[in-house]
Design a protein around this motif. Structure first.
Motif, short mmCIF file in Angstrom:
data_model
loop_
_atom_site.label_atom_id
_atom_site.label_comp_id
_atom_site.label_asym_id
_atom_site.label_seq_id
_atom_site.Cartn_x
_atom_site.Cartn_y
_atom_site.Cartn_z
N ILE A 1 17.13 50.87 74.95
CA ILE A 1 18.40 50.65 74.39
C ILE A 1 18.67 49.82 73.35
O ILE A 1 19.97 49.90 72.77
CB ILE A 1 19.46 50.80 75.53
N ARG A 2 18.00 48.96 73.09
CA ARG A 2 18.00 47.88 71.93
C ARG A 2 17.65 48.27 70.62
O ARG A 2 17.49 47.61 69.59
CB ARG A 2 17.52 46.59 72.42
N ARG A 3 16.76 49.60 70.70
CA ARG A 3 16.13 50.13 69.57
C ARG A 3 17.40 50.40 68.25
O ARG A 3 18.50 50.66 68.78
CB ARG A 3 15.48 51.59 69.61
N ARG A 4 17.00 50.33 67.16
CA ARG A 4 17.81 50.54 66.04
C ARG A 4 18.06 52.17 66.09
O ARG A 4 17.19 52.87 66.19
CB ARG A 4 17.07 50.32 64.63
N GLY A 5 19.29 52.50 65.90
CA GLY A 5 19.82 53.68 65.90
C GLY A 5 20.28 54.00 67.55
O GLY A 5 20.83 55.26 67.58
N ILE A 6 19.74 53.57 68.37
CA ILE A 6 20.07 53.67 69.87
C ILE A 6 21.24 52.68 70.08
O ILE A 6 22.13 53.34 70.78
CB ILE A 6 19.00 53.61 70.63
N ARG A 7 21.48 51.91 69.74
CA ARG A 7 22.55 50.74 70.06
C ARG A 7 23.76 51.09 70.21
O ARG A 7 24.48 51.08 70.91
CB ARG A 7 22.09 49.37 69.31
N PRO A 8 24.22 52.00 68.75
CA PRO A 8 25.60 52.44 68.84
C PRO A 8 25.88 53.29 69.80
O PRO A 8 27.01 53.62 70.34
CB PRO A 8 25.64 52.98 67.30
N LEU A 9 24.83 54.16 70.50
CA LEU A 9 25.26 55.15 71.48
C LEU A 9 25.30 54.68 73.00
O LEU A 9 25.61 55.17 73.85
CB LEU A 9 24.07 56.21 71.45
N VAL A 10 24.94 53.21 72.81
CA VAL A 10 25.07 52.72 74.13
C VAL A 10 26.60 51.97 74.20
O VAL A 10 26.91 51.51 75.43
CB VAL A 10 24.13 51.25 74.16
N VAL A 11 27.24 51.82 73.31
CA VAL A 11 28.55 51.11 73.40
C VAL A 11 29.50 51.75 74.50
O VAL A 11 30.28 51.14 75.34
CB VAL A 11 29.44 51.01 71.99
N VAL A 12 29.64 53.20 74.19
CA VAL A 12 30.56 53.72 75.33
C VAL A 12 30.26 53.85 76.77
O VAL A 12 30.82 53.30 77.73
CB VAL A 12 30.84 55.28 75.10
N PRO A 13 28.90 54.18 76.99
CA PRO A 13 28.37 54.00 78.43
C PRO A 13 28.66 52.55 78.99
O PRO A 13 28.75 52.37 80.23
CB PRO A 13 26.82 54.42 78.38
N PHE A 14 28.35 51.54 78.11
CA PHE A 14 28.48 50.03 78.65
C PHE A 14 29.79 49.74 78.76
O PHE A 14 30.09 49.31 79.88
CB PHE A 14 28.07 49.36 77.34
#
Length: 238
Positions: free
Chosen positions: A19-32
């Motif tokens: 989840i720290r990969r580039r391109g993946i991080r923005p999609l983690v914001v809402v679930p976080f």
């Protein structure tokens, strides 16, 4: 079987890195953010009701024997319930996260043949089906805590059930991107039970450990996506 269990156990922790990969991080914001709010509520409720629940259900003569395991099981009940709520709220975003990560891992974007709106609707429907499936099985298992003698085994049974359901819960995200439903997820994971229980056991740990539980949902989706690409996708071929 042990190798499968350990392999499954490793995937949620791999998810923490994915989840720290580039391109993946923005999609983690809402679930976080969803996990932060929901698990904060779970922690408060657990702190309020845990001691009362234990005193009501656990005979005094058993306290010294199974107290730690019983505490773990009761906490799992709390956090497992809140995990279902978090995944219900985050289902559409989890599908996007799984699709983006699968594209990175395999080089091929998943295709379900549905629009994003229909995929999101299908994901929510699947979550509701899971809630019904889990409720019909969880309630009888919780009654085991009230049966003298059986109380010794009840925490172990509940933890195994929780691990299985968490595996089903998170595997649904990458599978749903290929048009597979909850029934398909159950069938595929039943073919690899040790892999599924290993994955679910690790998710229980992430769910119960403070701070880590806030990123448990995106890490679980990421880990399940890697497990799908590397271990489960070939089972659907042909």
């Amino acid at each position: 079987m042990i190798d499968d269990y350990l392999t499954g156990f490793s995937y949620p922790f791999r998810g923490l890195g994915l989840i720290r990969r580039r391109g993946i991080r923005p999609l983690v914001v809402v679930p976080f953010l969803l996990n932060t709010v929901i698990f904060a509520g779970a922690i408060v409720l657990a702190a309020i009701y845990l001691n009362t629940t234990l005193e009501a259900l656990l005979p005094a003569w058993l306290e010294w024997l199974i107290w730690p395991l019983f505490v773990l099981a009761v906490l799992a009940v709390f956090f497992f319930g809140f995990t279902l709520l978090a995944n219900l709220a985050g289902a559409p975003f989890n599908g996007l996260l799984a699709a983006r990560l699968e594209t990175q891992l395999s080089g091929v974007a998943p295709e379900s043949g549905l629009s994003w709106a229909r995929e999101a609707g299908t994901a929510i429907v699947n979550e509701l089906r899971k809630l019904i499936y889990i409720s019909l099985r969880a309630l009888p298992l919780l009654l085991l805590f009230l049966i003298p003698g059986v109380q010794l085994l009840a925490p172990l049974v509940w933890l195994a059930f929780g691990a299985w359901m968490l595996a089903l819960e998170y595997a649904d995200a990458p599978m749903g991107n290929h048009g597979l439903g909850f029934r398909d997820a159950r069938r595929l994971l039943a073919q690899r039970p040790a892999l599924a229980l290993g994955f679910g056991s690790a998710m229980l740990i992430l769910t119960l450990v403070p701070v880590l539980n806030f990123v448990a949902m995106p890490a679980g989706v990421a880990g399940a996506t890697a497990m799908w690409v590397e271990r489960l996708r070939s089972s659907t071929a042909g």
